[in-house]
Write a protein that holds these residues in place. Structure first.
Motif, mmCIF file in Angstrom:
data_model
loop_
_atom_site.group_PDB
_atom_site.id
_atom_site.type_symbol
_atom_site.label_atom_id
_atom_site.label_comp_id
_atom_site.label_asym_id
_atom_site.label_seq_id
_atom_site.Cartn_x
_atom_site.Cartn_y
_atom_site.Cartn_z
ATOM 1 N N THR A 114 -15.257 -33.744 22.660
ATOM 2 C CA THR A 114 -15.003 -33.289 21.291
ATOM 3 C C THR A 114 -13.595 -32.736 21.089
ATOM 4 O O THR A 114 -13.186 -32.471 19.956
ATOM 5 C CB THR A 114 -16.016 -32.200 20.901
ATOM 6 O OG1 THR A 114 -15.910 -31.089 21.811
ATOM 7 C CG2 THR A 114 -17.432 -32.747 20.939
ATOM 8 N N LYS A 147 -21.019 -18.731 22.844
ATOM 9 C CA LYS A 147 -21.234 -20.167 22.650
ATOM 10 C C LYS A 147 -22.551 -20.615 23.270
ATOM 11 O O LYS A 147 -23.235 -21.490 22.730
ATOM 12 C CB LYS A 147 -20.069 -20.958 23.250
ATOM 13 C CG LYS A 147 -18.793 -20.897 22.435
ATOM 14 C CD LYS A 147 -17.773 -21.913 22.894
ATOM 15 C CE LYS A 147 -17.203 -21.587 24.235
ATOM 16 N NZ LYS A 147 -16.108 -22.534 24.615
ATOM 17 N N LYS A 178 -15.848 -20.120 31.954
ATOM 18 C CA LYS A 178 -16.781 -21.201 31.642
ATOM 19 C C LYS A 178 -17.891 -21.274 32.690
ATOM 20 O O LYS A 178 -19.070 -21.460 32.356
ATOM 21 C CB LYS A 178 -16.014 -22.517 31.578
ATOM 22 C CG LYS A 178 -16.867 -23.744 31.294
ATOM 23 C CD LYS A 178 -17.412 -23.736 29.895
ATOM 24 C CE LYS A 178 -16.300 -23.902 28.868
ATOM 25 N NZ LYS A 178 -16.841 -23.975 27.502
ATOM 26 N N SER A 202 -19.339 -31.957 27.211
ATOM 27 C CA SER A 202 -19.210 -32.347 25.806
ATOM 28 C C SER A 202 -17.932 -31.777 25.182
ATOM 29 O O SER A 202 -17.391 -32.356 24.226
ATOM 30 C CB SER A 202 -20.430 -31.874 25.011
ATOM 31 O OG SER A 202 -20.529 -30.455 25.034
ATOM 32 N N GLU A 203 -17.428 -30.678 25.716
ATOM 33 C CA GLU A 203 -16.216 -30.078 25.164
ATOM 34 C C GLU A 203 -14.980 -30.917 25.468
ATOM 35 O O GLU A 203 -13.983 -30.836 24.745
ATOM 36 C CB GLU A 203 -16.036 -28.657 25.700
ATOM 37 C CG GLU A 203 -17.083 -27.681 25.189
ATOM 38 C CD GLU A 203 -16.732 -26.230 25.472
ATOM 39 O OE1 GLU A 203 -15.738 -25.983 26.194
ATOM 40 O OE2 GLU A 203 -17.432 -25.349 24.957
ATOM 41 N N TYR A 204 -15.034 -31.707 26.528
ATOM 42 C CA TYR A 204 -13.937 -32.634 26.793
ATOM 43 C C TYR A 204 -13.931 -33.750 25.748
ATOM 44 O O TYR A 204 -12.881 -34.161 25.248
ATOM 45 C CB TYR A 204 -14.085 -33.247 28.185
ATOM 46 C CG TYR A 204 -13.785 -32.308 29.333
ATOM 47 C CD1 TYR A 204 -12.486 -32.137 29.804
ATOM 48 C CD2 TYR A 204 -14.809 -31.611 29.962
ATOM 49 C CE1 TYR A 204 -12.209 -31.288 30.867
ATOM 50 C CE2 TYR A 204 -14.551 -30.759 31.033
ATOM 51 C CZ TYR A 204 -13.252 -30.602 31.476
ATOM 52 O OH TYR A 204 -12.981 -29.752 32.528
ATOM 53 N N ASP A 244 -25.556 -22.587 21.499
ATOM 54 C CA ASP A 244 -25.564 -23.993 21.916
ATOM 55 C C ASP A 244 -26.958 -24.604 21.760
ATOM 56 O O ASP A 244 -27.937 -24.115 22.318
ATOM 57 C CB ASP A 244 -25.112 -24.101 23.376
ATOM 58 C CG ASP A 244 -24.898 -25.531 23.801
ATOM 59 O OD1 ASP A 244 -23.849 -26.098 23.464
ATOM 60 O OD2 ASP A 244 -25.798 -26.087 24.452
ATOM 61 N N SER A 287 -20.118 -36.453 29.336
ATOM 62 C CA SER A 287 -21.507 -36.001 29.413
ATOM 63 C C SER A 287 -22.392 -36.979 30.165
ATOM 64 O O SER A 287 -23.138 -36.600 31.074
ATOM 65 C CB SER A 287 -22.060 -35.781 28.000
ATOM 66 O OG SER A 287 -21.370 -34.755 27.347
ATOM 67 N N GLU A 325 -17.717 -17.341 25.974
ATOM 68 C CA GLU A 325 -18.582 -18.350 26.582
ATOM 69 C C GLU A 325 -20.056 -17.986 26.415
ATOM 70 O O GLU A 325 -20.895 -18.853 26.149
ATOM 71 C CB GLU A 325 -18.251 -18.509 28.064
ATOM 72 C CG GLU A 325 -16.900 -19.137 28.338
ATOM 73 C CD GLU A 325 -16.762 -20.514 27.732
ATOM 74 O OE1 GLU A 325 -17.771 -21.258 27.693
ATOM 75 O OE2 GLU A 325 -15.655 -20.857 27.297
ATOM 76 N N VAL A 382 -12.543 -29.858 22.256
ATOM 77 C CA VAL A 382 -12.539 -28.401 22.349
ATOM 78 C C VAL A 382 -11.839 -27.942 23.618
ATOM 79 O O VAL A 382 -11.049 -26.988 23.601
ATOM 80 C CB VAL A 382 -13.989 -27.848 22.319
ATOM 81 C CG1 VAL A 382 -13.998 -26.342 22.612
ATOM 82 C CG2 VAL A 382 -14.626 -28.122 20.970
ATOM 83 N N MET A 383 -12.091 -28.638 24.724
ATOM 84 C CA MET A 383 -11.493 -28.238 25.997
ATOM 85 C C MET A 383 -9.981 -28.363 25.955
ATOM 86 O O MET A 383 -9.265 -27.516 26.506
ATOM 87 C CB MET A 383 -12.063 -29.077 27.143
ATOM 88 C CG MET A 383 -11.742 -28.539 28.522
ATOM 89 S SD MET A 383 -12.547 -26.946 28.856
ATOM 90 C CE MET A 383 -14.224 -27.500 29.201
#
Length: 253
Positions: free
Chosen positions: A83, A11, A103, A79-81, A15, A172, A8, A85-86
């Protein structure tokens, strides 16, 4: 757990939203004191020293904390949800509680770094222009580290709240919009409701929302410390536990 936190933090360093926020806050931190410098010079008023500027304007950093937490929550976590990624991370086999905690730690670290930019950059800039000066009589030399320490602690509390609502909304736009409105309006809302529900007066008085404005007090007695310390710590614990519960039951698409 250690590897999850390292991931994390890695990242976070990469980011773009975090780096852009750092740049924006840094530029504002440079411009804000200059406006007062030009205004005072034009009006023939004495210039602020670094110490005076920090004492007078440290409360303004509360808005930086609220803005940065809301923006970073939306861009770094939510944003990870969007894309996917989550979803990939959640299905990796790691315990969801650990994933959320890692996280939250990474997110809190980013928000805490941003929270120090305004007081430190402004202090350094004004000190270079007008000198550091002296702290007012009766103000302890520990004032600066105390203010910076409380800034980090309260930013972590706001980050815990931000991460909690990010787990609820997962988008987001919704996350940023809600958190901005929530952080800016919660004081007024609780203050208004307290007129009709007296118990909310006590809740509000000992909440991080009100106490954030008191961390810059130049004088503190022994009675101030318990509330100032316990309020953010309890907020972090409670918000963190609620976030873990929501994240564990969340259907991540």
């Amino acid at each position: 757990m250690y590897n999850l936190i390292r991931a994390e933090l890695f990242k976070l360093r990469k980011d773009r939203s975090f780096l852009v926020l750092l740049l924006i806050i840094a530029l504002l931190s440079l411009a804000y004191p200059l406006l007062y410098y030009v205004d005072n010079k034009t009006g023939g008023k004495p210039q602020f020293t670094g110490a005076e500027f920090l004492i007078k304007f440290v409360a303004s950093n509360g808005y930086v904390i609220k803005f940065s937490v809301a923006a970073l929550a939306g861009f770094f976590i939510a944003s990870e949800y969007t894309t996917g990624v989550m979803k990939s991370v959640a299905s990796s086999g790691n315990d969801r509680g650990r994933l959320y905690t890692a996280k939250l730690i990474g997110f809190s670290a980013g928000a805490m770094v941003i929270s120090l930019i305004f007081p430190l950059v402004s202090l350094i800039e004004v000190s270079m222009i007008s000198g550091f000066g002296q702290l007012p009589e009766g103000v302890s030399a520990l004032f600066i580290p105390r203010v910076l320490g409380f800034t980090l602690l309260y930013t972590a509390a706001y980050a815990a709240i931000g991460a909690l609502f990010t787990a609820v909304f997962t988008e987001s736009g919704k996350t940023i919009s809600f958190l901005m409105i929530f952080f800016l309006a919660i004081n007024m809302i609780l203050g208004a409701l307290a007129e009709y529900i007296p118990v909310l007066t006590t809740v509000y008085d000992y909440s991080v929302f009100k106490l954030l404005g008191e961390i810059g007090k130049t004088q503190m007695d022994g009675g101030d410390w318990p509330a100032l310390l316990l309020a953010p710590l309890l907020t972090i614990v409670v918000s963190g536990l609620l976030g873990v519960l929501i994240f564990r039951k969340k259907e991540i698409k």
